[in-house]
Design a protein around this motif. Structure first.
Motif, short mmCIF file in Angstrom:
data_model
loop_
_atom_site.label_atom_id
_atom_site.label_comp_id
_atom_site.label_asym_id
_atom_site.label_seq_id
_atom_site.Cartn_x
_atom_site.Cartn_y
_atom_site.Cartn_z
N ALA A 65 35.93 16.96 65.81
CA ALA A 65 35.61 16.81 67.22
C ALA A 65 35.40 18.13 67.95
O ALA A 65 34.61 18.21 68.90
N VAL A 66 36.10 19.20 67.52
CA VAL A 66 36.04 20.48 68.24
C VAL A 66 35.09 21.46 67.57
O VAL A 66 34.21 22.05 68.21
N LEU A 67 35.27 21.65 66.26
CA LEU A 67 34.48 22.64 65.54
C LEU A 67 33.17 22.08 65.01
O LEU A 67 32.28 22.85 64.60
N ASN A 68 33.01 20.75 64.98
CA ASN A 68 31.80 20.11 64.45
C ASN A 68 31.48 20.60 63.04
O ASN A 68 30.33 20.86 62.69
N PHE A 69 32.54 20.72 62.25
CA PHE A 69 32.42 21.33 60.92
C PHE A 69 32.38 20.29 59.81
O PHE A 69 31.56 20.36 58.90
N SER A 70 33.27 19.30 59.88
CA SER A 70 33.32 18.28 58.84
C SER A 70 34.03 17.05 59.38
O SER A 70 34.73 17.12 60.40
N THR A 71 33.84 15.93 58.70
CA THR A 71 34.47 14.67 59.08
C THR A 71 35.00 13.99 57.83
O THR A 71 34.25 13.83 56.85
N ASP A 72 36.26 13.61 57.84
CA ASP A 72 36.80 12.90 56.68
C ASP A 72 36.05 11.59 56.47
O ASP A 72 35.86 10.81 57.42
N HIS A 73 35.67 11.30 55.24
CA HIS A 73 34.99 10.04 54.94
C HIS A 73 35.14 9.70 53.46
O HIS A 73 35.33 10.58 52.63
N PHE A 74 35.04 8.39 53.19
CA PHE A 74 35.25 7.89 51.84
C PHE A 74 34.25 6.76 51.61
O PHE A 74 34.19 5.81 52.40
N MET A 75 33.48 6.85 50.54
CA MET A 75 32.42 5.88 50.26
C MET A 75 32.50 5.43 48.82
O MET A 75 32.55 6.26 47.90
N ASN A 76 32.51 4.12 48.61
CA ASN A 76 32.54 3.57 47.26
C ASN A 76 32.00 2.14 47.28
O ASN A 76 31.40 1.71 48.28
N SER A 77 32.24 1.43 46.20
CA SER A 77 31.69 0.08 46.09
C SER A 77 32.34 -0.90 47.07
O SER A 77 31.82 -2.00 47.28
N GLN A 78 33.49 -0.54 47.67
CA GLN A 78 34.16 -1.40 48.63
C GLN A 78 33.65 -1.19 50.05
O GLN A 78 34.05 -1.90 50.96
N GLY A 79 32.79 -0.20 50.24
CA GLY A 79 32.28 0.12 51.56
C GLY A 79 32.53 1.57 51.90
O GLY A 79 32.70 2.41 51.01
N ALA A 80 32.56 1.87 53.20
CA ALA A 80 32.77 3.25 53.64
C ALA A 80 33.79 3.28 54.77
O ALA A 80 33.92 2.33 55.55
N THR A 81 34.51 4.40 54.83
CA THR A 81 35.46 4.65 55.91
C THR A 81 35.21 6.04 56.45
O THR A 81 35.14 7.01 55.69
N VAL A 82 35.10 6.16 57.77
CA VAL A 82 34.87 7.44 58.44
C VAL A 82 35.97 7.63 59.48
O VAL A 82 36.18 6.77 60.34
N CYS A 83 36.68 8.76 59.40
CA CYS A 83 37.80 9.05 60.30
C CYS A 83 37.42 10.22 61.19
O CYS A 83 37.24 11.34 60.70
N SER A 84 37.31 9.98 62.51
CA SER A 84 36.77 10.99 63.40
C SER A 84 37.62 11.14 64.65
O SER A 84 38.49 10.32 64.94
N GLY A 85 37.33 12.23 65.39
CA GLY A 85 38.00 12.49 66.65
C GLY A 85 39.35 13.16 66.45
O GLY A 85 39.96 13.09 65.39
N VAL A 86 39.82 13.80 67.51
CA VAL A 86 41.13 14.46 67.46
C VAL A 86 42.22 13.43 67.20
O VAL A 86 43.22 13.70 66.52
N ALA A 87 42.02 12.22 67.69
CA ALA A 87 43.00 11.16 67.46
C ALA A 87 42.93 10.61 66.05
O ALA A 87 43.79 9.82 65.66
N ALA B 265 23.74 19.61 68.72
CA ALA B 265 23.42 18.44 67.89
C ALA B 265 22.17 17.72 68.40
O ALA B 265 21.48 17.05 67.62
N GLY B 266 21.84 17.86 69.68
CA GLY B 266 20.71 17.13 70.24
C GLY B 266 19.38 17.85 70.15
O GLY B 266 18.34 17.31 70.54
N CYS B 267 19.37 19.07 69.64
CA CYS B 267 18.14 19.86 69.62
C CYS B 267 17.24 19.48 68.45
O CYS B 267 17.69 19.45 67.29
N THR B 268 16.00 19.15 68.73
CA THR B 268 15.00 18.89 67.69
C THR B 268 13.72 19.64 68.04
O THR B 268 13.51 20.04 69.19
N GLN B 269 12.89 19.83 67.02
CA GLN B 269 11.59 20.46 67.24
C GLN B 269 10.51 19.64 66.55
O GLN B 269 10.77 18.89 65.61
N ASN B 270 9.29 19.82 67.01
CA ASN B 270 8.13 19.13 66.42
C ASN B 270 7.43 20.09 65.48
O ASN B 270 6.84 21.08 65.90
N LEU B 271 7.52 19.81 64.17
CA LEU B 271 6.88 20.66 63.17
C LEU B 271 5.51 20.15 62.75
O LEU B 271 4.92 20.67 61.80
#
Length: 785
Positions: free
Chosen positions: A466-488, A657-663
């Motif tokens: 949430a603060v450093l925008n560096f990485s987000t814990d996540h787990f993906m497999n045949s059972q689905g996916a789980t993403v854990c985000s935010g300071v909380a 995160a919102g910046c895009t360009q037209n190439l």
């Protein structure tokens, strides 16, 4: 640019004029060039494909150790190490840096497919020839050849005994190599060939901070080839290769740094200054981790080729097994601060089987038909150490490591055929068709831990998300996916996430070939191809919608001519091409710590390639190739911004995160408008017992973009490089001694560059680059017995 083009064409015209003026002299002849681009041994002048070829002799003479070294000699070809992987581009099309990507250019060694980018690093050993096939090669070579294919053929046992010892010494880099070759018949039907090579180098970068010279390299590789021909109808060839490569250090450096970033670097090294040269100041994290970059790899390759003739037909079986591993730890902040490091451990196992049925040639109808199967197991572990306190970010409470694991099993099977209808003595129609089925299944985990441990720390994970925008814990497999985000650290489940993908494709090509005269062959070809889709290994933020990317497709039109002139004294080949790519797979750095992977809407690639050879006299041979390329995005409106654009966007109230360009309308990576290679070879006899051989090679490239976001800070300018060699040998070629000079113009060029990570933490508009080798000289000796 204009001066180069005029000068280059003028030199070619002069060479042609010299030949024309010597019509009454003794008639030298060019040797016929045989290639296997069509899965048959044919003269290159009869093959309706744009091909660049280099012989094994030229490879040895120029001390070409890898595909990266080879690419310098071939216009419209770029092969080099990137920041986190290897890149192979033809005509401006290739795969970005992502360990989930397969290559846009397929590499084949003795018929075995090498799908990983690491294939470009494998040292050349006992090579007979290398063919670079340009444009999609989907019918005979299959998937992942949308930009072309590299077809490498190694030497096999001969009919006579051969023993060779070769050695080289490069004093500038403290480099040396030695190769032993033993080959010949053991019985009337059985032969063997053994080749062993050892190479070492201390590199050309001086690290003033550590006092080391980088990059030091030690490569050892050996190959055993066994050939058995019990009857005239049966031929069996077995090959086993084992190799090990170890390196320390890297040819990268911080080339551009802001005043603020420089002050941070100078906390660790008061003498630090950014610049593009051969002096650097860098150190890895050390302690539990290595304090210098390293990359070690080893591989085992087994190949069994069995060919049986029945009548005028043949059936061939090619079985291959590749097992390679590598591990590395690289300084990801590129400077002396010792705060970012990333390590990777990868294991890749691949089994392939191909059956090929070939009809006789010279009939009204000819055909090839084949079946192909491939099975892969990929395991890729990575760990990222972020000791932010070493860069003045926090007091140690933010220091952490990130662990990631990416496993993928994939399989491919395909059936293909190519039919040739000889409409007459001059016309033939060639049609090819291939059906392919691809399946992939992956699992992926990524989570933040206490520094240098495997202990999960959810508190740190929340801050890094949430603060450093560096990485987000996540787990993906045949059972689905789980993403854990935010300071909380709130975890969200995605039970509908699918970790499997399946795709099938029908690809092919149609070629109309016309022999205008006995010496002029022309062709028109239209074909399509695809590169398989997959899963993003580098998705550090756990973005569900971005985890999977789609397949990439191409349709290409090519018209060409291959001409033999002046009674065999000259050859000239030309090809004009136009390609449309849909859903081009791209990977762009996000400016912080990861890469954004997706599919660009459309791109268009067009150009003209010309190459030729002239035997001016019995002693002089002139070779030239030149390419014009216009490769650009046709529609790419939401590309990632480069860092200067991000800063403007943020100043106007936007977010990184919102910046895009037209190439759209902008050039692709590694696509210079003009590139060329010319060479002049000279050979003569000195007295009754000695021979003198000399050559000079000139390689030219226009400027081109390096970073996918087209950041001008790391673009490569135009350059000309010169290599030269002079050799003395006895007339029977029992021994030879030569001096080779590389990059005699001492050009400083870069194969890769990008943003230093953590732009949002004070390293904005600070860049690293990889720099090529400076001028060098090499002594070569060879003795045959």
């Amino acid at each position: 640019m204009r001066n180069f083009r005029v000068g280059y064409l003028s030199n070619t015209a002069i060479a042609l004029a010299i030949v024309a003026s010597m019509e009454g002299a003794a008639q030298p002849m060019l040797e016929e060039v045989i290639v296997t681009a069509t899965k048959r041994a044919e003269s290159m002048q009869d093959v309706p494909i744009a091909i660049s070829m280099m012989s094994g002799d030229k490879i040895s003479q120029q001390d070409i150790q890898s595909l990266e070294d080879l690419a310098v000699y071939m216009p419209n070809v770029h092969i080099a190490e990137g920041g986190a992987g290897d890149q192979v581009f033809i005509r401006g099309v290739g795969s970005g840096i992502n360990y989930g990507f397969e290559q846009s250019v397929g590499t084949f060694v003795d018929g075995i497919y090498f799908g990983r980018g690491q294939a470009s690093r494998t040292a050349f050993l006992d090579v007979e020839r290398v063919e670079v096939l340009k444009g999609p090669q989907s019918t005979l070579f299959g998937k992942n050849t949308v930009a072309g294919a590299i077809n490498i053929t190694t030497r096999r046992p001969g009919d006579e005994f051969e023993g060779v010892i070769e050695g080289s010494l490069e004093p500038e880099f403290d480099g040396w190599s030695t190769t032993l070759t033993l080959s010949g018949p053991i019985t009337d039907t059985f032969g063997a060939r053994l080749v062993v090579k050892r190479e070492e180098s201390d590199g050309y970068m001086d690290n003033s901070f550590t006092g080391d010279t980088e990059r030091t390299m030690e490569d050892t590789v050996g190959r055993l080839v066994l050939g058995w021909a019990p009857t005239d109808s049966l031929d069996v060839l077995f090959k086993y290769e084992n190799g090990k490569s170890e390196s320390e250090g890297r040819q990268d450096l911080v080339s551009i740094a802001t005043e603020f970033a420089t002050q941070r670097y100078q906390v660790a090294d008061p003498d630090f200054q950014a610049g593009f040269g051969y002096d650097k100041s860098a150190k890895n994290i050390g302690g539990i981790r290595p304090d210098t970059n390293y990359h070690d790899s080893d591989w085992d390759i087994f190949t069994l080729t069995v060919e049986y003739m029945f009548g005028d037909h043949s059936i061939k079986s090619v079985t291959g097994y590749v097992d390679y591993q590598f591990d590395n730890y690289l300084d990801s902040d590129y400077g002396p601060l010792e705060f970012l490091g990333r390590g990777r451990d990868e294991t890749h196992k691949q089994f392939t089987q191909e059956f090929l049925l070939s009809s006789p040639t010279g009939e009204t109808f000819e055909y090839l038909a084949g079946l192909y199967y491939q099975d892969e197991e990929l395991s890729h572990d990575r760990y990222t150490d972020a000791i932010l306190s070493a860069a003045g970010i926090g007091t140690g409470s933010l220091d952490a490591s990130g662990l990631g694991q990416f496993d993928q099993d994939s399989s491919t099977w395909s059936a293909f055929t190519q039919l040739t209808w000889n409409l007459g003595d001059s016309f033939r129609l060639i049609g090819g068709l291939r059906y392919s089925d691809d399946e992939k299944e992956m699992t992926k985990d990524a989570f933040v831990t206490d520094p240098f441990t495997e202990t999960s720390n959810t508190g740190l994970a929340g801050i890094y998300d949430a603060v450093l925008n560096f990485s987000t814990d996540h787990f993906m497999n045949s059972q689905g996916a789980t993403v854990c985000s935010g300071v909380a650290y709130i975890c969200t489940s995605y039970p509908d996430f699918d970790n499997k993908r399946s795709e099938d494709h029908v690809t092919g090509d149609v070629t109309l070939q016309w022999d205008a005269t006995d010496d002029v062959m022309t062709y028109f070809k239209v074909g399509n191809g695809y590169k398989a889709g997959g899963f993003d290994e580098a998705n550090g933020r756990g973005l569900i919608d971005a985890q999977e990317y789609e397949d990439e497709t191409v349709v290409t039109y090519e018209i060409g001519a291959k001409m033999t002139m002046l009674d065999g004294r000259a050859r000239m080949n030309v090809a004009a091409f136009y390609s449309e790519f849909e859903d081009l797979q791209v990977s762009a750095f996000d400016g912080n710590a990861g890469f954004i992977v997706g599919n660009a809407a459309e791109s268009e690639v067009q150009g003209v390639e010309l190459d030729g050879s002239i035997a001016i006299t019995e002693s002089f041979t002139f070779v030239a190739s030149v390419a014009y390329l216009n490769a650009e995005y046709a529609n790419f409106g939401d590309a990632a911004c480069n860092e200067p654009q991000v800063q403007v966007f943020i100043a106007d109230g936007g977010t990184r995160a919102g910046c895009t360009q037209n190439l759209s309308g902008k050039p692709l990576q590694f696509s210079p408008d003009w590139s060329a290679h010319t060479a002049l070879d000279y050979a003569t006899q000195l007295g009754d017992s000695l021979a003198l051989r000399a050559s000079i090679d000139l390689m030219y490239s226009d400027s081109y973009e390096v970073a996918n976001d087209l950041d001008p800070a790391v673009a490569q300018g135009s350059y000309t490089k010169v290599n030269a060699r002079i050799a003395l040998a006895n007339i029977d070629d029992v021994w030879s001694i030569a001096v080779l000079g590389k990059n005699l113009t001492d050009e400083k060029t870069s194969t890769w560059g990008n943003d230093v990570p953590l732009a949002s933490q004070g390293f904005s508009e600070t860049y690293f680059q990889h720099i090529d080798a400076p001028r060098s000289y090499e002594l070569q000796v060879r003795y045959s017995f």
